[in-house]
Design a protein around this motif. Sequence first.
Motif, mmCIF file in Angstrom:
data_model
loop_
_atom_site.group_PDB
_atom_site.id
_atom_site.type_symbol
_atom_site.label_atom_id
_atom_site.label_comp_id
_atom_site.label_asym_id
_atom_site.label_seq_id
_atom_site.Cartn_x
_atom_site.Cartn_y
_atom_site.Cartn_z
ATOM 1 N N ALA A 477 -6.783 -24.509 -22.135
ATOM 2 C CA ALA A 477 -7.918 -23.861 -21.476
ATOM 3 C C ALA A 477 -9.063 -23.651 -22.463
ATOM 4 O O ALA A 477 -8.860 -23.572 -23.684
ATOM 5 C CB ALA A 477 -7.482 -22.518 -20.888
ATOM 6 N N ARG A 497 -13.389 -20.763 -18.612
ATOM 7 C CA ARG A 497 -13.235 -19.399 -18.098
ATOM 8 C C ARG A 497 -14.016 -18.447 -18.990
ATOM 9 O O ARG A 497 -13.782 -18.383 -20.199
ATOM 10 C CB ARG A 497 -11.763 -18.991 -18.050
ATOM 11 C CG ARG A 497 -11.538 -17.604 -17.454
ATOM 12 C CD ARG A 497 -10.075 -17.386 -17.111
ATOM 13 N NE ARG A 497 -9.225 -17.346 -18.281
ATOM 14 C CZ ARG A 497 -8.948 -16.223 -18.974
ATOM 15 N NH1 ARG A 497 -9.489 -15.081 -18.628
ATOM 16 N NH2 ARG A 497 -8.135 -16.284 -20.019
ATOM 17 N N GLY A 515 -5.615 -22.944 -27.441
ATOM 18 C CA GLY A 515 -6.626 -23.423 -26.501
ATOM 19 C C GLY A 515 -7.936 -23.630 -27.242
ATOM 20 O O GLY A 515 -7.964 -23.936 -28.440
#
Length: 555
Positions: A477, A497, A515
């Motif tokens: 992510a 995000r 990530g």
Amino acid sequence: MALSVPATDRAEPGEILRSPARVRWLVSALLLVATVVYAIPLGERALWNQDEARVALLARDTLRYGVHLPVKVRGEAYLNKPPLFFWSVALVSWPVGHVSERTAPIPSVVAALAALGGAFALGRLLSGPLTGLVALVVLATSPGFFLHSHQALPDMALTAWLTWALYFLLAALRDDLPRRAHLIGLYGCIAGALWTKGVPALLVLPAGAAAVLSARGRRGLAPLRPVLGLTVVAVSMLPWAIPYVLAPGQGSGQSTSVSTALLWYLDRIDRVSSIPLTGGLVAFLPWAAWLLVVAAWWRGAPERVAYRPVLAWTLVAAALIALAVQQRARYLLPLYPAMALLVAAAVTGVTARAREPVRLATGLVLALIALTLYQGLAQGVKLALGRHHGRPSPLAALMDLSREGPLIMLLILAALALALRALWARRSPARAVVWIAAGLGAVLFIEGWLYPGRLNEQVPIGAFAATARPRLKQDLAILSYPDGNLAFDFYLEHAVREVKEINVVRSNLGQPVSGYLLLRQSVWQQHKPHAHESWCPIVEAGIGQRAFVLVGPCP
């Protein structure tokens, strides 16, 4: 009684427009030229604007997973705008299989041409083809209209729908019993506007009511069958409204919650109101200055009675837009066709009694333009547009004539000279307007090639993403702090995000890499000494006035 349109003393350029075939040829030629000019920046300009990137992401999701509602961005249902515009982006992108910088703005180009056609149709309806042609060229050469003609935003589509709604409304008012085709066109355009923009499109109702009252009084409303027409419009909203209302979090969507929409536009407690309409009027220069000409014409021309509905529509819509706390230049875009129409009416439909004041007012406007060029006030206008706030501005990039300045100045001065010569020879003020429009058209043609490069220099998001993408692992992510523009999602082709707390960043950096983090350069430099040794910068770039760095696993 039908809406009367007084006969006018036609200016002499109208003599060449007696042939319908010649009119059709001229309109087609102008629209073809506009298509070329508006399409030049396609694929050359980065979609850094967060709203444009959101449209592209919504269209990408539609293209990948089919037509479904609601569409999600970053895992959350998007309920602020109806689906028609991003569906249209997905449709034009379908032949090539993906949404790109080149395909995403195509619906706006088509909508811009439709709005130009609507401006011509309005002018022809009220005064004749000459007025329509002048309205078309005035609208086509306004810098704000040019810039939005190739932006992946729904505002140009809204402008096209509302322009044709005004046309069908005025056409319906010409007959005691409106034709069915005009009513279908009117309510169809209202439905299209609502499918495109949602709640803001409702300004068509008070603006349209004001237009009807100014032309016919209250007796003009009943023949339009508003109850039946608006009921049909409301029913047509159900295919997208029902899925939106049933979606989780629908109470926070501007398309599903009236209170949320009103707070966004009218809440002056939590937000500081900006100066209304200023940016939109600046983007309509130099034609905004011709409102002085409109005022001179309006005082003495009997034919102004035909334009009372247009003026009422414009004033009411402008007042509603000015009420909004959230002020953006593009909000005034739907008023440009009506403003262009009033300018065209003032310089083509003038009577003998009003012609001299109009000529003098036109000469005054041209002199003001020349004085502005001489004093170099363009830099001051550029600062007023907000470039000093650190936000890359397409209009500022358009006005930055660092390379082609001498050629642009020569074109503008030549257009001014020819316009003033026409007035000196006591020709129609329409000739002066056409010369100015021709000069502006040439300028926009040149700037269409050059300004995207200047804008991309400020926001090199494409180069940033091209370097980062090969090193990204799709199973990891990307967290962003503090401002994860949706353009990163679009260009990195990877979900981002956004996190609000710096503690989340500290916690991740203090552990072995799991990530990616998209950070401001200043945040990374501050926390780099305390980061785990497995974190390394992957790519960094100055984007606008901000420097970003993507950090992740060391090679």
